[in-house]
Design a protein around this motif. Structure first.
Motif, short mmCIF file in Angstrom:
data_model
loop_
_atom_site.label_atom_id
_atom_site.label_comp_id
_atom_site.label_asym_id
_atom_site.label_seq_id
_atom_site.Cartn_x
_atom_site.Cartn_y
_atom_site.Cartn_z
N THR A 95 3.07 32.01 -5.01
CA THR A 95 2.49 32.49 -3.76
C THR A 95 2.28 31.31 -2.83
OG1 THR A 95 0.18 32.17 -4.42
CG2 THR A 95 1.18 34.29 -4.93
N HIS B 69 3.30 38.96 -8.70
CA HIS B 69 1.95 38.58 -8.30
C HIS B 69 1.06 39.80 -8.08
CE1 HIS B 69 2.62 34.29 -7.98
NE2 HIS B 69 3.75 34.53 -7.35
N ILE B 70 1.65 40.96 -7.89
CA ILE B 70 0.88 42.20 -7.78
C ILE B 70 0.95 42.92 -9.11
CG2 ILE B 70 0.66 44.42 -6.58
CD1 ILE B 70 1.91 43.09 -4.14
N ASP C 282 -3.56 42.11 -6.00
CA ASP C 282 -2.93 40.81 -5.81
C ASP C 282 -3.91 39.73 -6.25
OD1 ASP C 282 -4.81 40.76 -3.79
OD2 ASP C 282 -3.36 40.64 -2.14
#
Length: 221
Positions: free
Chosen positions: A51, A138-139, A145
């Motif tokens: 991210t 990432h989710i 999240d």
């Protein structure tokens, strides 16, 4: 690549030449065959995602995040006050990866990150979730999240968060391999060497089929 206790580049040299990198959210990694120094499993694999830094909008935390509790996997529920949790010790893989990351920071003139137990719980939860539910993102499956998971685990007082995730399988030193791959990927390296981050936690989990999942959460206070 590493100083002190970090592994030698030659250990992974040939594996690096065979492995593509996914360095941004939404890109996938590729399967690679390792032909280097030690005898790996028949078909080693590795994937990475990173991210960018997420700034904290100054807001009051009033939202309930109960989806984790509803799933029956953790007892963490976010309210206006953090949930009390027992102290948890880092595993050997978690500490090794964390120490290697700090070695990389110090080699580049950055201050070492401080270990944060609450961030370790966020990171370990996500790694365990990915290993158990067989996804890589990432989710998570509950729709949370990084910031949602931080809320759910009672992490507050931060100005920015970042997250690197990876998994690999078939390598004799999975922690060192994960760090090595992160360091040759620009987005992952940017998180690791970001001088604004002061604290971090790292979580590792193994899936039933032997994949080793890594999550590192970075925080600026």
């Amino acid at each position: 690549m590493y100083k002190g206790s970090s592994p030698r580049r030659s250990y992974f040299k040939r594996a690096f030449q065979a492995l593509g990198i996914a360095s941004a959210v939404g890109l996938t990694g590729v399967v690679a065959l390792a032909t280097g120094g030690t005898k790996p499993l028949a078909r080693p694999v590795a994937r990475l995602l990173s991210t960018s830094q997420q700034e904290n909008p100054a807001r009051t935390r009033t939202r309930l995040v109960a989806r984790i509790a509803n799933a029956g996997e953790r007892r963490y529920v976010s309210t206006s006050a953090p949930v009390a949790t027992a102290a948890v010790s880092a595993s050997g893989d978690e500490r090794r990866a964390f120490d290697l990351i700090n070695a990389e920071r110090m080699a580049k003139g950055r201050q070492p990150l401080q270990w944060d137990g609450s961030l370790m719980r966020v990171a370990r939860y996500h790694s365990e979730n990915m290993a158990r539910k067989d996804f890589f993102n990432h989710i998570d499956r509950d729709g949370l999240d990084l910031t949602g998971r931080a809320d759910a685990h009672g992490v507050n007082g931060w100005k920015a968060l970042g997250e690197n995730i990876a998994y690999n399988q078939g390598y004799t030193d999975p922690a060192a391999f994960a760090v090595e791959r992160w360091m040759i990927s620009s987005k992952h390296r940017d998180n690791i060497l970001n001088g604004e981050y002061t604290h971090a936690g790292l979580g590792v989990a193994r899936s039933a089929d032997g994949r080793v999942f890594f999550t590192q959460v970075f925080m600026k206070r």
